[in-house]
Design a protein around this motif. Structure first.
Motif, PDB file in Angstrom:
ATOM      1  N   LEU A   1       7.057  -7.247  -0.051  1.00  0.00           N
ATOM      2  CA  LEU A   1       6.252  -6.039   0.107  1.00  0.00           C
ATOM      3  C   LEU A   1       6.423  -5.122  -1.097  1.00  0.00           C
ATOM      4  N   ALA A   2       5.297  -4.691  -1.640  1.00  0.00           N
ATOM      5  CA  ALA A   2       5.324  -3.760  -2.764  1.00  0.00           C
ATOM      6  C   ALA A   2       5.409  -2.319  -2.276  1.00  0.00           C
ATOM      7  N   ASP A   3       5.037  -2.105  -1.027  1.00  0.00           N
ATOM      8  CA  ASP A   3       5.085  -0.764  -0.429  1.00  0.00           C
ATOM      9  C   ASP A   3       5.597  -0.868   1.002  1.00  0.00           C
ATOM     10  N   GLN A   4       5.893   0.296   1.555  1.00  0.00           N
ATOM     11  CA  GLN A   4       6.275   0.360   2.963  1.00  0.00           C
ATOM     12  C   GLN A   4       5.074  -0.060   3.816  1.00  0.00           C
ATOM     13  N   LEU A   5       5.347  -0.734   4.941  1.00  0.00           N
ATOM     14  CA  LEU A   5       4.269  -1.270   5.768  1.00  0.00           C
ATOM     15  C   LEU A   5       4.608  -1.105   7.242  1.00  0.00           C
ATOM     16  N   ILE A   6       3.600  -0.738   8.038  1.00  0.00           N
ATOM     17  CA  ILE A   6       3.782  -0.606   9.484  1.00  0.00           C
ATOM     18  C   ILE A   6       3.351  -1.908  10.153  1.00  0.00           C
ATOM     19  N   LEU A   7       4.232  -2.461  10.946  1.00  0.00           N
ATOM     20  CA  LEU A   7       3.947  -3.679  11.697  1.00  0.00           C
ATOM     21  C   LEU A   7       3.496  -3.294  13.107  1.00  0.00           C
TER      22      LEU A   7
END
Length: 378
Positions: free
Chosen positions: A322-328
């Motif tokens: 992941l290049a950025d924060q991500l919401i699963l």
């Protein structure tokens, strides 16, 4: 665990209890999955770590289901190294026909067990096997009541591959008025009649006088004549499903009693006879079997068919950082609950891709969903 296998896969007993679904003979429930489990047991493989993982994977879909809305398409991957199984959960309305098609994208000879279960009691996790896919990985059935189902897919041990699945829900009957569709329905089942003294037991399909009324299925003509509120009526009997089809307010009747009609045959024309003489011409269409049945789902598609889906085989099965924060997300819906927040630098494995979402597994083993547009960032 073994008890659940035996309880859910005693297909001989189930065969005679599948009265709540109409299942073609080639999709009758089979015990292939249990037979394979038994072969692993005889080979003493179920005591190995890999064998135990296969058994646990077989149970996982009963507890962790992927909730989908039909029609549905996705491309997915099942690992050849780690035992996996998938469980798709979906709701079906009486009057719909369910068509399942599974294609193997990668060239492999993997045996995949595909079994359909009716969810009997959600809170107690009670499931009844009602169908199995044939050797071409196709499956079809019709429910006789509104119900929820679980479709489980699991390959043999150390086998897997890339797959595409399509699950469609289509009406079991053709629309009964030539050139019309759901937009012509102006009164539905349950609408009040006579100031609320009775309910409407059908749907009213409005069209110009003399518009052909078509047989929506192969059926036998059981009655042609004039009866009270319905005026000029025709009754058909759908032998395959045991339903009586009622056509009322006809201008003309073009069939005879005991005649066999095929789908698309003209059985009469639209009029306004009977108690419809003061209303515009329309067909009152009803279905009866031990009482009236709402015919809407029998003749109207619930959703438009999805656009042509081209599987993304380039990214399927890949692990990405992941290049950025991500919401699963927990479900394929932006309003669904957040499962976890994945930080920059974490890795995720792409397990499935559909029209709008990607199903991924994170380093914790959690399975969730992210927006498909996210892929463009990597």
């Amino acid at each position: 665990m073994i008890q659940k296998f035996v309880a859910t896969l005693l297909f001989v007993l189930i065969l005679f209890s599948c009265t709540e679904e109409k299942v073609p003979e080639r999709f009758y429930p089979r015990n292939d999955h249990h037979a394979y489990w038994n072969s692993l047991k005889q080979a003493n493989l179920l005591t190995t770590a890999l064998g135990k993982e296969w058994m646990l994977a077989a149970e996982k879909p009963f507890d962790q289901q992927i909730q989908i809305k039909l029609p549905y398409q996705e491309a997915f991957v099942l690992s050849e190294l780690k035992p996996e199984a998938i469980g798709y959960r979906f709701d079906v309305k009486r009057g719909q026909k369910i068509l399942v098609d599974i294609d193997l994208i990668t060239k492999d000879t993997a045996k995949v067990f595909v079994d359909l279960f009716r969810i009997e009691n959600d809170s107690l996790k009670e499931f009844k096997q009602v169908a199995s896919a044939d050797s071409t990985l196709d499956l079809g059935f019709e429910p006789r009541k509104n119900a929820s189902y679980l479709l489980r897919l699991q390959p043999e041990l150390l086998r897997g591959g890339h797959f595409k699945i399509t699950i469609e829900n289509v009406p079991t009957l053709a629309f009964p008025v030539l050139g019309k569709d759901k937009r012509a329905i102006q009164s539905v089942f349950g609408d009040p009649r006579d100031g609320g003294k009775r309910e409407h037991h059908g749907v009213d399909i409005f069209a110009k006088r003399h518009t052909p009324i078509l047989a929506p299925i192969k059926a036998e003509v059981r009655f042609v004549g004039t009866r009270g509120l319905g005026g000029k009526v025709v009754w058909l009997y759908d032998r395959e499903r045991g339903n009586n089809l009622y056509f009322a307010h006809l201008e003309e009747q073009k069939v005879k009693k005991y005649q066999i009609v095929n789908p698309g045959d003209t059985i009469g024309t639209v009029g306004n006879t009977g108690n419809a003489r003061y209303t515009p011409p329309h067909l009152h269409f009803g279905i009866y079997r031990n009482g009236p049945i709402d015919p809407y789902a029998f003749i109207v598609p619930e959703y438009n068919r999805p656009s042509i889906f081209v599987p993304d085989t380039v990214n399927l099965g890949k692990e990405i950082l992941l290049a950025d924060q991500l919401i699963l997300k927990t479900q394929m819906n932006e309003r669904s609950t957040n499962l976890d927040t994945l930080e920059q630098g974490e890795s995720i494995a792409i397990k499935a891709i559909n029209h709008n979402y990607i199903r991924v597994t994170d380093k914790k083993g959690q399975t969730g969903f992210i927006d498909k547009r996210v892929l463009s960032k990597f």
